[in-house]
Structure formats: C-alpha cells, structure tokens
Design an enzyme around this catalytic site. Structure first.
Site, PDB file in Angstrom:
ATOM      1  N   PRO A   2       0.830  -1.212   0.000  1.00 56.69           N
ATOM      2  CA  PRO A   2       0.000   0.000   0.000  1.00 56.69           C
ATOM      3  C   PRO A   2       0.866   1.265   0.000  1.00 56.69           C
ATOM      4  CG  PRO A   2      -0.775  -1.565   1.635  1.00 56.69           C
ATOM      5  CD  PRO A   2       0.533  -2.085   1.140  1.00 56.69           C
ATOM      6  N   GLU A   3       0.459   2.252  -0.800  1.00 52.00           N
ATOM      7  CA  GLU A   3       1.196   3.502  -0.907  1.00 52.00           C
ATOM      8  C   GLU A   3       0.292   4.662  -0.478  1.00 52.00           C
ATOM      9  OE1 GLU A   3       3.335   3.788  -4.664  1.00 52.00           O
ATOM     10  OE2 GLU A   3       3.229   1.612  -4.907  1.00 52.00           O
ATOM     11  N   ARG A 111       2.324 -10.280   8.186  1.00 53.14           N
ATOM     12  CA  ARG A 111       3.491 -11.159   8.305  1.00 53.14           C
ATOM     13  C   ARG A 111       4.767 -10.332   8.312  1.00 53.14           C
ATOM     14  NH1 ARG A 111       1.915 -15.877  10.399  1.00 53.14           N
ATOM     15  NH2 ARG A 111      -0.054 -16.530   9.452  1.00 53.14           N
ATOM     16  N   ARG A 260      13.598  -3.821  -8.479  1.00 47.84           N
ATOM     17  CA  ARG A 260      12.202  -3.391  -8.536  1.00 47.84           C
ATOM     18  C   ARG A 260      11.682  -3.515  -9.969  1.00 47.84           C
ATOM     19  NH1 ARG A 260      14.354   0.945  -5.362  1.00 47.84           N
ATOM     20  NH2 ARG A 260      13.603   0.889  -3.224  1.00 47.84           N
TER      21      ARG A 260
END
Length: 272
Positions: A2-3, A111, A260
């Site tokens: 999430p950003e 996690r 990335r």
C-alpha cells in the site's frame, strides 16, 4: 505494498468507522505482529478510545485517549477490513482484531507489517527520518526541486526513497513518471527545470486521482465499500507490460531496476 493513495483511503474510512469509538476487546492471533506481550497489549488497549486517525506516508497512526499511539505499517500483503458483525469477517488470515460496540476491525496479512503500541516520543523517534508528505505545504516546487537536484540516482529510486518524500512506492513512481513523460530510469542529473516542474505537478495529480478512486487494494474495507480498489484497473503503465500504451499504442516495457519492477512507454517517455 500500500502507498499514499491506499493509506489515505484507509485513513478516511477508519475515521468514519472507528474514530471516537472505544475498543471493547482485543484478539491477537500472531504475537509477532505487535511489539509487546499479547496480554499487556490487550490490557493497554481494552477500554481505550481512538480519538482520531492520522496518516504519515505509508503509516497509519491511531491516536488514543491516554496519549499513546498505535503505529500501523501494512508492508507487503497487509490489508484492513471492518466487519459489522461476527458473520461479516473476511476469508483471510487475521493477525489482530479490535472489537468495538458496533463492529470489528481486522488487521490482515501482517506477516511483514506490524501494529505497535508506542508513546509519542517513541513514534517520533521511529519516524524521525521519514521525508515530508508530497502534499505538505512546505514541499513547494522549489523545495521539491531541491530534494531531487544533486542526487545521482535514477528518478524512480529517488521517488520511492522514503527519506526524500514519504508515501510513494513502486506503482505510483511509475505512474508519476509516465504522466510527466519522463523515463523512470533517467538520471536525476539529466532532468532540466521544465521536467522537474512537470514531475512535481504529475506527482500531485496521480496521487490525488488514485486516492479519489480508492487506490489499488484488492479487498474492500467494508462489505458495502465500492470505493477501495477502484484505481486497480486505471493504472496507466504499472503491471501493464506488453499492453498498448493508452496514449500512443506502443507496447509498455517491463524491466527491472535495483530489484524493482519498472514499467514505461518507450515512445511517450524519452530517454533524454
């Protein structure tokens, strides 16, 4: 992970459902998701009221009525769900549950993520090196340029650096670069004043548009939530490798940089 848009969507929805509400009970299924002994965590939280919800970059802060904070970072795979009753529960592994008079807040997939009970001083120490929010009034165009100019890294690496600006990650770095018409692998030292200005305005446009559409999270926040995840099908380049560019029809390139994933249009985003 999430950003900014996803966490801003969560902040707004958490404010609507749990701000001003008292925590009736706490259930911890995975003790590693919290930072103190499970029984102590429960004792500290049960009976506490959440005054308000704050977002800092990719973090959510629950301000409690005893002056303490709950610091949440969802990391990779983390989600939130608010159920109105016992039957309204997601079919996911839940690590922490906060129960209120009229519902349950489920913390899912923690996690790698965490929910930590901290003092104000501990929170400030933890977030001391976090860069400013992209919408912080202090991040003017000139301030933005100063933060990027002089760095020798590639554009995407700078945008996802939480010390430079907080909240932008893999997805929106690529979306911002596309909207600005700049390759994400361009060296910052090659960007001129006009390109930096385009980047600044693209950052605000992309993040606000994505937040208005609920970000890209796959799970709705509540059973009747039709906003969360609305941006998932609206990404212009991210996770669209091989698909035609929405602007020119050229195939979107998928590559890697610093481990990335990177997505861009080779026609609309020039190398220099």
């Amino acid at each position: 992970m999430p950003e900014w848009p996803e966490m801003e969507t969560y902040r707004a929805m958490l404010t609507k459902h749990v701000a001003g509400k008292s925590i009736r009970s706490v259930e911890i299924a995975r003790e590693k998701s919290v930072n103190v002994d499970a029984e102590q965590f429960k004792r500290e939280l049960e009976g506490r009221t959440i005054w308000f919800i704050e977002r800092r970059g990719k973090y959510i802060l629950f301000h409690l009525d005893n002056g303490k904070r709950l610091l949440l970072h969802l990391m990779l795979g983390g989600l939130l769900y608010y159920g109105s009753d016992e039957q309204d529960r997601p079919d996911r592994t839940v690590q922490v549950t906060l129960t209120f008079e009229q519902g349950h807040l489920y913390f899912i997939g923690l996690r790698l993520g965490f929910l930590h009970y901290l003092s104000v001083k501990e929170v400030e120490a933890r977030l001391a090196e976090l860069g400013p929010d992209p919408f912080d009034k202090r991040v003017t165009l000139e301030n933005f340029k100063a933060r990027l100019q002089g760095k020798r890294s590639a554009l995407k690496n700078a945008l996802v650096d939480q010390h430079v600006l907080s909240g932008i990650g893999n997805c929106y770095a690529d979306e911002i670069a596309f909207t600005a018409g700049i390759r994400p692998d361009r060296k910052l030292t090659t960007l001129d004043e006009t390109e930096l200005e385009r980047l600044y305005h693209a950052m605000h446009k992309v993040l606000r548009d994505a937040a208005d559409k609920g970000g890209y999270m796959e799970l709705p926040f509540t059973r009747d939530d039709e906003l969360t995840g609305g941006y998932n099908s609206q990404c212009l380049v991210y996770d669209r490798g091989g698909e035609p560019c929405v602007q020119c029809g050229t195939a979107i390139v998928k590559t890697e940089m610093s481990s990335r994933k990177v997505f861009y249009c080779p026609n609309c985003q020039k190398e220099s």
